[in-house]
Design a protein around this motif. Sequence first.
Motif, PDB file in Angstrom:
ATOM      1  N   SER A 203      47.668 -27.829  30.603  1.00  0.00           N
ATOM      2  CA  SER A 203      48.193 -26.951  31.640  1.00  0.00           C
ATOM      3  C   SER A 203      48.551 -27.752  32.885  1.00  0.00           C
ATOM      4  CB  SER A 203      47.134 -25.900  31.987  1.00  0.00           C
ATOM      5  OG  SER A 203      47.508 -25.197  33.143  1.00  0.00           O
ATOM      6  N   PHE A 204      49.658 -27.364  33.486  1.00  0.00           N
ATOM      7  CA  PHE A 204      50.076 -28.029  34.717  1.00  0.00           C
ATOM      8  C   PHE A 204      49.532 -27.311  35.939  1.00  0.00           C
ATOM      9  CE2 PHE A 204      52.575 -30.909  37.068  1.00  0.00           C
ATOM     10  CZ  PHE A 204      53.263 -30.244  38.064  1.00  0.00           C
ATOM     11  N   SER A 205      49.323 -26.009  35.815  1.00  0.00           N
ATOM     12  CA  SER A 205      49.039 -25.206  36.990  1.00  0.00           C
ATOM     13  C   SER A 205      47.555 -25.048  37.312  1.00  0.00           C
ATOM     14  CB  SER A 205      49.668 -23.819  36.828  1.00  0.00           C
ATOM     15  OG  SER A 205      49.145 -23.182  35.682  1.00  0.00           O
TER      16      SER A 205
ATOM     17  N   HIS B 267      49.744 -27.132  41.912  1.00  0.00           N
ATOM     18  CA  HIS B 267      51.083 -26.751  41.464  1.00  0.00           C
ATOM     19  C   HIS B 267      51.843 -25.964  42.528  1.00  0.00           C
ATOM     20  CE1 HIS B 267      48.987 -22.975  40.792  1.00  0.00           C
ATOM     21  NE2 HIS B 267      50.160 -22.379  40.663  1.00  0.00           N
ATOM     22  N   SER B 268      51.089 -25.383  43.477  1.00  0.00           N
ATOM     23  CA  SER B 268      51.730 -24.632  44.558  1.00  0.00           C
ATOM     24  C   SER B 268      52.171 -25.516  45.710  1.00  0.00           C
ATOM     25  CB  SER B 268      50.759 -23.582  45.106  1.00  0.00           C
ATOM     26  OG  SER B 268      50.359 -22.699  44.084  1.00  0.00           O
ATOM     27  N   GLY B 269      51.800 -26.791  45.641  1.00  0.00           N
ATOM     28  CA  GLY B 269      52.171 -27.722  46.699  1.00  0.00           C
ATOM     29  C   GLY B 269      51.123 -27.876  47.785  1.00  0.00           C
ATOM     30  N   SER B 270      49.973 -27.273  47.585  1.00  0.00           N
ATOM     31  CA  SER B 270      48.891 -27.408  48.558  1.00  0.00           C
ATOM     32  C   SER B 270      48.271 -28.799  48.433  1.00  0.00           C
ATOM     33  CB  SER B 270      47.822 -26.350  48.307  1.00  0.00           C
ATOM     34  OG  SER B 270      46.732 -26.521  49.174  1.00  0.00           O
TER      35      SER B 270
ATOM     36  N   SER C 144      53.813 -35.196  46.737  1.00  0.00           N
ATOM     37  CA  SER C 144      54.703 -34.070  46.442  1.00  0.00           C
ATOM     38  C   SER C 144      54.677 -33.780  44.954  1.00  0.00           C
ATOM     39  CB  SER C 144      56.124 -34.380  46.901  1.00  0.00           C
ATOM     40  OG  SER C 144      56.603 -35.538  46.243  1.00  0.00           O
ATOM     41  N   ILE C 145      55.222 -32.626  44.587  1.00  0.00           N
ATOM     42  CA  ILE C 145      55.185 -32.210  43.189  1.00  0.00           C
ATOM     43  C   ILE C 145      56.518 -31.611  42.794  1.00  0.00           C
ATOM     44  CG2 ILE C 145      54.286 -29.868  43.620  1.00  0.00           C
ATOM     45  CD1 ILE C 145      52.312 -30.473  41.231  1.00  0.00           C
ATOM     46  N   ASP C 146      56.924 -31.862  41.553  1.00  0.00           N
ATOM     47  CA  ASP C 146      58.140 -31.284  40.990  1.00  0.00           C
ATOM     48  C   ASP C 146      57.719 -30.525  39.736  1.00  0.00           C
ATOM     49  OD1 ASP C 146      60.531 -30.678  39.709  1.00  0.00           O
ATOM     50  OD2 ASP C 146      61.480 -32.578  40.253  1.00  0.00           O
TER      51      ASP C 146
ATOM     52  N   ASN D  43      57.251 -31.438  35.641  1.00  0.00           N
ATOM     53  CA  ASN D  43      55.832 -31.770  35.453  1.00  0.00           C
ATOM     54  C   ASN D  43      55.524 -33.178  35.968  1.00  0.00           C
ATOM     55  OD1 ASN D  43      55.541 -29.280  34.250  1.00  0.00           O
ATOM     56  ND2 ASN D  43      54.419 -30.036  32.477  1.00  0.00           N
ATOM     57  N   GLN D  44      55.964 -33.428  37.194  1.00  0.00           N
ATOM     58  CA  GLN D  44      55.738 -34.731  37.809  1.00  0.00           C
ATOM     59  C   GLN D  44      55.193 -34.548  39.221  1.00  0.00           C
ATOM     60  OE1 GLN D  44      59.485 -36.842  37.800  1.00  0.00           O
ATOM     61  NE2 GLN D  44      59.553 -36.994  35.563  1.00  0.00           N
TER      62      GLN D  44
END
Lengths: 116, 108
Positions: A28-30, A53-56, A70-72, A76-77
């Motif tokens: 899972s990514f999230s 996954h929310s950018g927090s 940062s997240i994309d 999934n990076q």
Amino acid sequence: QVQLQQWGAGLLKPSETLSLTCAIYGGSFSDYYWTWIRQPPGKGLEWIGEINHSGSTNYSPSLKSRVTISIDTSKNQFSLILSSVTAADAAVYYCARGDWGPIGYWGQGTLVTVSS
Amino acid sequence: EIVLTQSPGTLSLSPGERATLSCRASQSISSNFLAWYQQKPGQAPRLLIYGTSSRATGIPDRFSGSGSGTDFTLTISRLEPEDFAVYYCQQYGSSPWTFGQGTKVEIK
């Protein structure tokens, strides 16, 4: 099976910006915090920061002024930016999956050298 | 920031012997959120123990963790040849998460 694969420039000059990216395969990514940790040659581990996954984000106070994670989610990076590097930033940098604290999965590590 | 101090710095033991590694925190660790990792040369660390005493998936039962508050211990009941490595503790009860400086378990 969860795998983390990381890449980025391994040789920098003082004052340049370090940029690393980590791709996540499997699992899972999230549900987790995606983390960066570094290890100077022959020394111990230092937690740099993490993102969900929310950018927090959550950063080490000692690096906070120079670090951006940062997240994309579409790829999934996640990525690490460390500005104004010095010789003290030379280390093996690991991306990792934080399982709400303990680090269960690690990337292969990237050796970053800082030299003029 | 919680500072973790590991002792001893180096532990020289023979295969089959018992290893006892200590990790002391500068303040009490919330909910005993302490983990232990094993690292071999050229490799990323591997999670052994989390939550002070829970073994991670696939970790043999010769590895055990204990402790509370500020004092924690990793015990390897009988050292196998593959156990000679550096061990780190990590606290994740209070941000920023921090690591100890490591204990090297070497072959005597």
